[in-house]
Design a protein around this motif. Structure first.
Motif, PDB file in Angstrom:
ATOM      1  N   GLU A  21       1.069  -1.231   0.035  1.00  0.00           N
ATOM      2  CA  GLU A  21      -0.019  -0.067   0.023  1.00  0.00           C
ATOM      3  C   GLU A  21       0.925   1.218  -0.039  1.00  0.00           C
ATOM      4  N   ARG A  22       2.074   1.106  -0.155  1.00  0.00           N
ATOM      5  CA  ARG A  22       3.008   2.451   0.028  1.00  0.00           C
ATOM      6  C   ARG A  22       4.087   2.306  -1.008  1.00  0.00           C
ATOM      7  N   PRO A  23       3.730   2.803  -2.293  1.00  0.00           N
ATOM      8  CA  PRO A  23       4.702   2.785  -3.297  1.00  0.00           C
ATOM      9  C   PRO A  23       6.031   3.441  -2.905  1.00  0.00           C
ATOM     10  N   MET A  24       7.162   2.807  -3.318  1.00  0.00           N
ATOM     11  CA  MET A  24       8.506   3.398  -3.124  1.00  0.00           C
ATOM     12  C   MET A  24       8.896   4.261  -4.473  1.00  0.00           C
ATOM     13  N   SER A  25       9.492   5.369  -4.120  1.00  0.00           N
ATOM     14  CA  SER A  25       9.889   6.199  -5.554  1.00  0.00           C
ATOM     15  C   SER A  25      11.404   6.220  -5.666  1.00  0.00           C
ATOM     16  N   SER A  26      11.835   6.204  -6.883  1.00  0.00           N
ATOM     17  CA  SER A  26      13.379   6.089  -7.018  1.00  0.00           C
ATOM     18  C   SER A  26      14.012   7.401  -7.203  1.00  0.00           C
ATOM     19  N   ALA A  27      15.255   7.434  -7.055  1.00  0.00           N
ATOM     20  CA  ALA A  27      15.763   8.653  -7.332  1.00  0.00           C
ATOM     21  C   ALA A  27      15.425   9.374  -8.565  1.00  0.00           C
ATOM     22  N   ALA A  28      15.479  10.664  -8.636  1.00  0.00           N
ATOM     23  CA  ALA A  28      15.166  11.348  -9.916  1.00  0.00           C
ATOM     24  C   ALA A  28      16.184  10.793 -11.113  1.00  0.00           C
ATOM     25  N   LEU A  29      15.386  10.940 -12.185  1.00  0.00           N
ATOM     26  CA  LEU A  29      16.303  10.815 -13.286  1.00  0.00           C
ATOM     27  C   LEU A  29      16.377  11.716 -14.277  1.00  0.00           C
ATOM     28  N   LEU A  30      17.433  12.196 -14.491  1.00  0.00           N
ATOM     29  CA  LEU A  30      17.553  13.672 -15.083  1.00  0.00           C
ATOM     30  C   LEU A  30      18.781  13.628 -16.290  1.00  0.00           C
ATOM     31  N   PRO A  31      18.657  14.549 -17.510  1.00  0.00           N
ATOM     32  CA  PRO A  31      19.720  14.353 -18.216  1.00  0.00           C
ATOM     33  C   PRO A  31      21.076  14.624 -17.679  1.00  0.00           C
ATOM     34  N   PRO A  32      22.212  13.848 -18.171  1.00  0.00           N
ATOM     35  CA  PRO A  32      23.438  14.171 -17.691  1.00  0.00           C
ATOM     36  C   PRO A  32      23.906  15.651 -17.574  1.00  0.00           C
ATOM     37  N   SER A  33      23.531  16.367 -18.549  1.00  0.00           N
ATOM     38  CA  SER A  33      23.841  17.647 -18.695  1.00  0.00           C
ATOM     39  C   SER A  33      22.616  18.719 -19.093  1.00  0.00           C
ATOM     40  N   PRO A  34      22.488  19.509 -18.096  1.00  0.00           N
ATOM     41  CA  PRO A  34      21.174  20.323 -18.408  1.00  0.00           C
ATOM     42  C   PRO A  34      20.993  21.030 -20.013  1.00  0.00           C
ATOM     43  N   ALA A  35      22.199  21.590 -20.632  1.00  0.00           N
ATOM     44  CA  ALA A  35      22.133  21.878 -21.803  1.00  0.00           C
ATOM     45  C   ALA A  35      21.650  20.784 -22.749  1.00  0.00           C
ATOM     46  N   LEU A  36      22.070  19.600 -22.584  1.00  0.00           N
ATOM     47  CA  LEU A  36      21.670  18.499 -23.551  1.00  0.00           C
ATOM     48  C   LEU A  36      19.989  18.525 -23.949  1.00  0.00           C
ATOM     49  N   ALA A  37      19.393  19.029 -22.938  1.00  0.00           N
ATOM     50  CA  ALA A  37      17.909  18.863 -23.333  1.00  0.00           C
ATOM     51  C   ALA A  37      17.234  20.340 -23.283  1.00  0.00           C
ATOM     52  N   GLN A  38      18.021  21.222 -23.154  1.00  0.00           N
ATOM     53  CA  GLN A  38      17.235  22.505 -22.946  1.00  0.00           C
ATOM     54  C   GLN A  38      16.740  23.119 -24.380  1.00  0.00           C
ATOM     55  N   GLY A  39      15.188  23.540 -24.290  1.00  0.00           N
ATOM     56  CA  GLY A  39      14.546  23.652 -25.670  1.00  0.00           C
ATOM     57  C   GLY A  39      14.253  22.642 -26.353  1.00  0.00           C
ATOM     58  N   GLN A  40      14.221  21.254 -25.678  1.00  0.00           N
ATOM     59  CA  GLN A  40      13.944  20.329 -26.483  1.00  0.00           C
ATOM     60  C   GLN A  40      12.683  19.549 -25.899  1.00  0.00           C
ATOM     61  N   VAL A  41      11.958  18.801 -26.423  1.00  0.00           N
ATOM     62  CA  VAL A  41      10.764  18.082 -25.808  1.00  0.00           C
ATOM     63  C   VAL A  41      10.944  16.514 -26.196  1.00  0.00           C
ATOM     64  N   MET A  42      10.303  15.921 -24.999  1.00  0.00           N
ATOM     65  CA  MET A  42      10.317  14.222 -24.972  1.00  0.00           C
ATOM     66  C   MET A  42       9.594  13.742 -26.225  1.00  0.00           C
ATOM     67  N   GLY A  43      10.122  12.626 -26.687  1.00  0.00           N
ATOM     68  CA  GLY A  43       9.375  11.606 -27.736  1.00  0.00           C
ATOM     69  C   GLY A  43       9.063  10.506 -26.956  1.00  0.00           C
ATOM     70  N   ARG A  44       9.524   9.220 -27.493  1.00  0.00           N
ATOM     71  CA  ARG A  44       9.364   8.075 -26.958  1.00  0.00           C
ATOM     72  C   ARG A  44      10.601   8.032 -25.538  1.00  0.00           C
ATOM     73  N   VAL A  45      10.193   7.312 -24.603  1.00  0.00           N
ATOM     74  CA  VAL A  45      10.816   6.965 -23.506  1.00  0.00           C
ATOM     75  C   VAL A  45      11.009   5.383 -23.295  1.00  0.00           C
ATOM     76  N   ILE A  46      12.080   4.943 -23.315  1.00  0.00           N
ATOM     77  CA  ILE A  46      12.273   3.624 -23.109  1.00  0.00           C
ATOM     78  C   ILE A  46      12.838   3.314 -21.425  1.00  0.00           C
ATOM     79  N   TRP A  47      12.396   2.178 -20.869  1.00  0.00           N
ATOM     80  CA  TRP A  47      12.759   2.015 -19.519  1.00  0.00           C
ATOM     81  C   TRP A  47      12.990   0.483 -19.416  1.00  0.00           C
ATOM     82  N   GLN A  48      13.647   0.275 -18.391  1.00  0.00           N
ATOM     83  CA  GLN A  48      14.035  -1.106 -17.681  1.00  0.00           C
ATOM     84  C   GLN A  48      14.329  -0.968 -16.377  1.00  0.00           C
TER      85      GLN A  48
END
Length: 120
Positions: A21-48
């Protein structure tokens, strides 16, 4: 000037899941460099992620505004398409059955494809 499409990869440390009844959350997943994703939008996200053998968990991939239920330990989703590519993501997990033992999930990873936001 047009920015090319790209992707970023992020991993989170292993996570102990002990309750239904109490989900556990992972640490935040962020781009390795803020500039890498600046002005960009997400498309497909692959997880594992890797659950222990025989362990049943409910899993979600989340951003600050919503969560998407994951059908299994690996896959892809278009549910985040259009979000800013630097939006933090995180996993949430809970056990499926009260009789289960705690489970440590490993290999938490996302690959976020992104592209320049096209404005007409």
């Amino acid at each position: 000037m047009v920015q090319a499409a790209g992707s970023w990869v992020a991993t989170a440390p292993s996570l102990l899941v002990a309750m239904v009844e109490r989900p556990m959350s992972s640490a935040a997943l962020l781009p390795p460099s803020p500039a890498l994703a600046q002005g960009q939008v997400m498309g497909r996200v692959i997880w594992q992620y890797q659950p222990p053998a025989g362990s049943g968990v409910d899993a979600w991939l989340c951003h600050p505004g919503d969560c998407v239920r994951l059908p299994g330990p690996r896959g892809q989703t278009d549910a985040m398409t259009g979000l800013p590519a630097d939006t933090p993501l995180y996993f949430q997990f809970s056990l499926q059955d009260r009789r289960q033992r705690a489970a440590t999930l490993q290999g938490l990873q996302v690959i976020v494809n992104h592209e320049h936001l096209h404005r007409p």
